[in-house]
Design an enzyme around this catalytic site. Structure first.
Site, mmCIF file in Angstrom:
data_model
loop_
_atom_site.group_PDB
_atom_site.id
_atom_site.type_symbol
_atom_site.label_atom_id
_atom_site.label_comp_id
_atom_site.label_asym_id
_atom_site.label_seq_id
_atom_site.Cartn_x
_atom_site.Cartn_y
_atom_site.Cartn_z
ATOM 1 N N HIS A 1 0.817 -1.212 0.000
ATOM 2 C CA HIS A 1 0.000 0.000 0.000
ATOM 3 C C HIS A 1 0.854 1.267 0.000
ATOM 4 O O HIS A 1 0.345 2.363 -0.272
ATOM 5 C CB HIS A 1 -0.946 0.005 1.205
ATOM 6 C CG HIS A 1 -2.263 0.652 0.942
ATOM 7 N ND1 HIS A 1 -2.407 1.761 0.128
ATOM 8 C CD2 HIS A 1 -3.520 0.370 1.380
ATOM 9 C CE1 HIS A 1 -3.675 2.118 0.079
ATOM 10 N NE2 HIS A 1 -4.367 1.295 0.831
ATOM 11 N N ARG A 2 2.142 1.164 0.302
ATOM 12 C CA ARG A 2 3.008 2.334 0.203
ATOM 13 C C ARG A 2 3.211 2.750 -1.248
ATOM 14 O O ARG A 2 3.495 3.914 -1.533
ATOM 15 C CB ARG A 2 4.369 2.033 0.834
ATOM 16 C CG ARG A 2 4.324 1.653 2.318
ATOM 17 C CD ARG A 2 5.691 1.205 2.782
ATOM 18 N NE ARG A 2 6.180 0.057 2.006
ATOM 19 C CZ ARG A 2 7.396 -0.465 2.148
ATOM 20 N NH1 ARG A 2 8.246 0.045 3.019
ATOM 21 N NH2 ARG A 2 7.769 -1.496 1.414
#
Length: 455
Positions: A428-429
């Site tokens: 998700h980064r």
């Protein structure tokens, strides 16, 4: 003077390996470029070439010795007029006893007189003491540490000057950093249902609870009801990398169902037209289409073809797709480079070659390191769907299930179609929900309309 043959580094991150086999013996004459030994890392077996010409005067490390440090002398090469008695430096001829793998994950050396029937609890080794070489410390000047140890110490806020080194000549290595306690932190207390540490006087919840010690686990089972199988290098690396992945990468998962009917028909026709002999023979699998579809999808959604770096996002120009291959004791992920530019037949033949050499542990490090994404296909085992763990430094991995007949609603009709469930694990980064959905949608469009992959 005699030349030391050193343990080579087969990859940028290699710190130690196993000297699997000598292909020469003492007294043999070697020439530059001649294969003299085989070295095993956690995943690969590589051949070592002689750099200089001479006579093998002495073999310092016998075949089968594991945990040999990079740049450690493994043999002595004599030049014209020299003998094995020539000075070679302090204790070069002293080879270390073969280490016994301890249950706690730390290497310990067992004396020859040790009893084979010693209690199991005695197999759990203590942390080795720091090296006696006083090269580090607050007054030691330049600190000797491996690049990996420096990076981990920086991430954990550790001062390398306060650590002792157990590597060659007192060098600080990864295990020294792993065994250190961050400055200002107290030992984690357990047993209260919540692990608490203190840092700079403030209470903090420990990020990860300490694992249960091996001796306490063994106490749960009756002696004789189990056997202890030591971890090999591959299993330890897999455990380390995937544990780090789940602890440091915020995973989320997206799943789609893909209809395979058009792809299966196209595959059948293409295989039927394959040459019967020669270098252009091919036999396409569904997995070959999956690799190509994922490569093209990454080109269509370039924001997902990226790697997280602390200093910025690494955007990749090519789609280098890793494919998980199961081998005895673990797995490899050989990489198809520039998969978006290769034909299906090229991907198929390259993948067959990589998989065959992976099972023999004959891949070079550059053939399974790097890549921009991975594919893990368990469909051939009848698995309907699963969630895969991201393989760092990738930002995505596609978990592929079995293609199976299912009822599908088309308009107002119920039809029977061959459907395959695919789950995309995302970092998700790097990949937000909408980007992951776009990537998975592009992948499905290529799978369900395979003609687009031939353009």
């Amino acid at each position: 003077m005699p030349i030391q043959i050193l343990m080579p580094a087969l990859s940028p991150t290699m710190e130690e390996g196993t000297l699997a086999k000598w292909l020469v013996k003492e007294g043999d004459t070697v020439k530059s470029g001649m294969i003299i030994a085989e070295i095993e890392t956690d995943k690969a077996t590589m051949e070592v070439e002689a750099v200089d010409e001479g006579v093998v005067g002495r073999i310092l490390i016998p075949a089968g010795t594991d945990k040999v440090r990079v740049n450690a002398p493994i043999a002595i090469l004599l030049l014209d007029g020299e003998s094995a008695a020539s000075p070679t430096g302090p204790s070069l001829g002293q080879s270390s006893p073969k280490p016994q793998v301890a249950l706690g994950g730390v290497q310990t050396f067992v004396p020859p007189a040790a009893s084979a029937s010693r209690p199991v609890a005695a197999m759990v080794s203590a942390i080795p003491p720091p090296s006696a070489h006083p090269v580090n410390g607050p007054t030691a000047g330049r600190i000797k540490a491996s690049p990996l140890a420096k990076r981990i110490a920086e991430e954990r806020g550790l001062d390398l000057a306060t650590l002792g080194g157990s590597g060659p000549y007192g060098r600080i290595v990864k295990r020294d950093v792993d065994n250190a306690v961050p400055k200002g932190a107290t030992e984690i207390t357990a047993g209260s249902g919540q692990d608490v540490a203190t840092h700079s006087g403030s209470p903090l919840i420990a990020e990860f609870p300490a694992p249960i010690p091996d001796d306490k686990v063994l106490a749960l089972y009756q002696q004789g009801s189990y056997e202890i199988v030591p971890h090999d290098g591959m299993r330890r690396i897999i455990a380390e990398r995937l544990t780090r992945s789940k602890q440091t990468i915020p995973h989320f998962y997206l799943t789609v169902d893909c209809r395979l009917d058009e792809l299966l028909r196209a595959r059948e026709r293409m295989n039927a037209t394959s040459p019967k002999s020669g270098s252009r023979v091919f036999k396409l699998s569904v997995n070959d289409f999956i690799v190509k579809a994922m490569a093209l999808a990454l080109q269509q959604v370039p924001a997902a073809n990226a790697t997280w770096l602390d200093g910025g996002m690494l955007r990749h120009k090519s789609s280098d797709v890793g494919v998980a291959v199961a081998v005895e004791g673990g797995l490899f992920t050989p990489v198809i480079r520039h998969a978006e530019l290769k034909s299906l037949s090229e991907i198929s033949n390259e993948m067959k070659d990589l998989a065959e050499r992976a099972r023999k542990r004959r891949l070079a490090p550059h053939e399974y390191q790097g890549g921009t994404t991975s594919i893990s296909n368990l469909g051939m085992f009848g698995i309907k769907s699963f969630d895969a763990v991201i393989n760092p430094p990738h930002a995505t991995i596609l978990a592929v299930g079995a293609g199976e007949k299912r009822p599908v609603v088309t308009g107002d009709r119920i039809e029977i179609a061959t459907v395959m469930s695919c789950t995309l694990s995302c970092d998700h980064r790097v990949v937000d929900g909408a980007i992951g959905a776009d990537l998975l949608g592009a992948f499905r469009s290529f799978i369900e309309d395979p003609v687009r992959m031939l353009v």
